[in-house]
Design a protein around this motif. Structure first.
Motif, PDB file in Angstrom:
ATOM      1  N   GLN A   1       0.823  -1.216   0.000  1.00 36.10           N
ATOM      2  CA  GLN A   1       0.000   0.000   0.000  1.00 36.10           C
ATOM      3  C   GLN A   1       0.853   1.261   0.000  1.00 36.10           C
ATOM      4  O   GLN A   1       0.493   2.268  -0.575  1.00 36.10           O
ATOM      5  CB  GLN A   1      -0.963   0.014   1.203  1.00 36.10           C
ATOM      6  CG  GLN A   1      -2.145  -0.941   1.042  1.00 36.10           C
ATOM      7  CD  GLN A   1      -1.725  -2.392   1.123  1.00 36.10           C
ATOM      8  OE1 GLN A   1      -1.052  -2.808   2.054  1.00 36.10           O
ATOM      9  NE2 GLN A   1      -2.084  -3.181   0.109  1.00 36.10           N
ATOM     10  N   VAL A   2       2.003   1.196   0.666  1.00 40.29           N
ATOM     11  CA  VAL A   2       2.881   2.372   0.718  1.00 40.29           C
ATOM     12  C   VAL A   2       4.331   1.937   0.496  1.00 40.29           C
ATOM     13  O   VAL A   2       4.832   1.043   1.187  1.00 40.29           O
ATOM     14  CB  VAL A   2       2.758   3.101   2.082  1.00 40.29           C
ATOM     15  CG1 VAL A   2       3.794   4.223   2.189  1.00 40.29           C
ATOM     16  CG2 VAL A   2       1.352   3.660   2.276  1.00 40.29           C
ATOM     17  N   TYR A   3       4.974   2.555  -0.496  1.00 38.94           N
ATOM     18  CA  TYR A   3       6.384   2.277  -0.740  1.00 38.94           C
ATOM     19  C   TYR A   3       7.244   3.256   0.056  1.00 38.94           C
ATOM     20  O   TYR A   3       6.797   4.358   0.394  1.00 38.94           O
ATOM     21  CB  TYR A   3       6.701   2.380  -2.233  1.00 38.94           C
ATOM     22  CG  TYR A   3       6.136   1.191  -2.996  1.00 38.94           C
ATOM     23  CD1 TYR A   3       6.865   0.013  -3.085  1.00 38.94           C
ATOM     24  CD2 TYR A   3       4.871   1.238  -3.574  1.00 38.94           C
ATOM     25  CE1 TYR A   3       6.343  -1.101  -3.747  1.00 38.94           C
ATOM     26  CE2 TYR A   3       4.344   0.140  -4.238  1.00 38.94           C
ATOM     27  CZ  TYR A   3       5.089  -1.030  -4.320  1.00 38.94           C
ATOM     28  OH  TYR A   3       4.577  -2.121  -4.964  1.00 38.94           O
ATOM     29  N   VAL A   4       8.454   2.829   0.378  1.00 46.18           N
ATOM     30  CA  VAL A   4       9.387   3.688   1.108  1.00 46.18           C
ATOM     31  C   VAL A   4      10.611   3.901   0.224  1.00 46.18           C
ATOM     32  O   VAL A   4      11.254   2.934  -0.195  1.00 46.18           O
ATOM     33  CB  VAL A   4       9.822   3.034   2.445  1.00 46.18           C
ATOM     34  CG1 VAL A   4      10.767   3.958   3.205  1.00 46.18           C
ATOM     35  CG2 VAL A   4       8.604   2.678   3.293  1.00 46.18           C
ATOM     36  N   ASN A   5      10.893   5.154  -0.086  1.00 45.88           N
ATOM     37  CA  ASN A   5      12.066   5.472  -0.900  1.00 45.88           C
ATOM     38  C   ASN A   5      13.314   5.359  -0.037  1.00 45.88           C
ATOM     39  O   ASN A   5      13.530   6.147   0.875  1.00 45.88           O
ATOM     40  CB  ASN A   5      11.935   6.894  -1.457  1.00 45.88           C
ATOM     41  CG  ASN A   5      13.169   7.325  -2.235  1.00 45.88           C
ATOM     42  OD1 ASN A   5      14.129   6.573  -2.385  1.00 45.88           O
ATOM     43  ND2 ASN A   5      13.146   8.552  -2.736  1.00 45.88           N
ATOM     44  N   LEU A   6      14.129   4.348  -0.327  1.00 44.24           N
ATOM     45  CA  LEU A   6      15.339   4.109   0.461  1.00 44.24           C
ATOM     46  C   LEU A   6      16.573   4.140  -0.444  1.00 44.24           C
ATOM     47  O   LEU A   6      17.625   3.601  -0.111  1.00 44.24           O
ATOM     48  CB  LEU A   6      15.220   2.746   1.160  1.00 44.24           C
ATOM     49  CG  LEU A   6      16.020   2.555   2.442  1.00 44.24           C
ATOM     50  CD1 LEU A   6      15.508   3.471   3.539  1.00 44.24           C
ATOM     51  CD2 LEU A   6      15.939   1.100   2.901  1.00 44.24           C
TER      52      LEU A   6
END
Lengths: 341, 341
Positions: free
Chosen positions: A88-93
């Motif tokens: 549902q939510v991606y995390v920019n890493l």
């Protein structure tokens, strides 16, 4: 809610990003998905059990399921079907290029993908050290005096000064010049990485403080304030190796007034469109006055080591992402101009 | 070499972009491909014979072949195969959001797609009227005095002044205030489009000049200098309808010294990373001094009407795109830190 960590990238900090993701795998107790962007910018869904550095350095990752970014998220492609990854939510890493220069933010914004991370415009400004000066200026936060330097231009600041490539994160290409005799070598070294440099006066032993934070439910949330251990300045290895060992973190010994000043400055910076991101601002303290040094829109392992209950905070942020009004298109304009019918 | 025009977008200027593309279809004699980005950001390959406004306003375009953007370009997807569209250079023809705000540039840069258009960072700066002031300042080009205005802040400039939403292209949301009594209405109108406004003194009947240009073979190429016909300022319709009728273009009657001054200012702006794009800079002339008003990174129909032999120039630009050094990733760093093995 399923989170998906996106890491790797066509970046000088590609390997750092892998380390960041591996570190977060241990920090986060809930299961998350791992999406690797390789150096050719192909995306792969990585099984958590394969989240080891050698899996990437040996190119074994190429056996993983390949993903495609389309409207709404990442999809795995089969001969007969396209299946959306259950995130549902991606995390920019992704650190540095691709991740912090606004490109991944653009991709996510364009394809209407929910993500934790700095949006396009503030990312661009934070990624360029000259534009960061401008951002600080219009939000009312002080920075050190500076000069913008192109090749063959004269330096007007007297040594000791520090040379920084304008658009690189981390400490890559940074040189300290204490004496005129060191200038030529330092310029050569820094211009290798960028066509524009930032020259700033260098204060030996200047006090530094790092503060991370984010906004949730319209309220700023802050980390503890860290005073980094340093050998003049943190080089590439020092800066990143430490996020494997949070015991080395040193809380800054500051009076409450100065702490409050730092949080206020952080909030001013953050107000320039940083909603949806967890960032770290690094400040100098000189004579009880604070100066923004840099904005890290993707601090190593999201600076988890500066927060209590980091995992809860990450999900809290994931529930508080900015949303955008879609532009309505009614075709009344083209309908009105008969010449184009 | 096959060019592919990309138009449409999730943008207030979506329909303008359709008109731009239809206009260029008539201007360009060689066949080009047309790629439409609809309001939901799905891409379609449009048969040139369907390049009519009604094909889009009736949603008939949805019968066209759907495309996917992946590494290297656009692909058509079939059940058993993925076929790359035979285009060597794409042309960014999306106006406003998506096209001029850096998003399409990001997509193309990320997926290593050759394109004519402004790159990410200069696009972001040109798209925001406040950041444009900064860009002009660091490249040494004058602009009018200004104030950055947030909601509920006091205006310090006396009427007559002009209010502009900071991040919109075209003339959307712009108001001229000649008298204090008009302020409240004008503020309401402009704040509808943006949270940040730019306030500038308004000079009745100020002289305006537009100049377009690009770089090829390391040499700047300029269009003729246009002095737009105007009714105080060009509104949305006036600005775009005219590119159907290039006979209405009025060449500016300026002495050679002033023309040279304009070209020099244009070159300074362009030096801030605009390689690969054809842009139009709009200037004010006040007492023989020139001031940058705005940078149009995607002028309507690429301002073809300002150039002789526009088609040759477009292909010339297509052969002179900037290229980027790929970052080598050797995994020496992760190999060196045993803790992550």
């Amino acid at each position: 809610m399923n989170l998906g960590l996106v890491f790797g990238g066509q970046s000088y900090e590609h390997e750092i990003s892998i380390v960041s993701a591996i570190t977060l795998k241990d920090v986060l107790k809930k299961e998350v998905k791992f999406i690797f962007c390789d150096k050719d910018r192909d995306f792969y869904l990585i099984d958590p059990k394969n989240m080891k550095a050698t899996y990437f350095s040996s190119f074994e990752y190429k056996k993983s399921k390949k993903l495609i970014l389309k409207n709404g998220g990442f999809f795995s492609e089969g001969a007969f079907s396209s299946k959306k990854i259950d995130v549902q939510v991606y995390v920019n890493l992704i650190h540095g290029c691709d991740g912090e220069d606004g490109k991944l933010a653009s991709l996510f914004e364009f394809f209407d993908v929910k993500f934790i991370g700095t949006r396009l415009k503030p990312a661009i400004l934070s990624y360029d050290k000259v534009l960061t000066k401008f951002l600080a200026n219009i939000t009312g936060v002080k920075t050190l005096n500076y000069q913008i330097l192109k090749r063959n231009e004269e330096i007007t600041i007297k040594p000791p000064f520090i040379l920084k490539p304008a658009t690189l994160g981390s400490s890559i290409g940074i040189s300290i010049v204490k004496d005129e005799s060191e200038i030529t070598y330092a310029l050569d070294k820094s211009f290798e990485f960028d066509d524009t440099l930032l020259v700033e006066p260098f204060f030996e032993g200047v006090r530094e403080c790092n503060l991370a934070g984010y906004k949730a439910d319209s309220k700023m949330e802050f980390s503890m304030i860290e005073e980094p251990n340093k050998d003049e300045f943190l080089d590439f290895d020092q800066k990143y190796l430490r996020f494997s060992d949070s015991k080395t973190i040193k809380e800054a010994n500051l009076d409450e007034k100065l702490k409050e000043k730092l949080r206020k400055a952080f909030s001013k910076i953050y107000s320039y469109g940083f909603d949806g991101s967890l960032i770290r601002c690094d400040f100098f303290i000189i004579d009880d006055e604070i100066y923004l040094n840099e904005i890290n829109t993707n601090p190593g392992s999201l600076a988890h080591y500066l927060f209590d209950n980091f995992e809860d905070r990450l999900y809290d942020l994931a529930r508080n992402l900015p949303s955008y009004k879609k532009i309505e298109i009614d075709y009344n304009y083209v309908k009105s101009i008969s010449v184009y019918k």
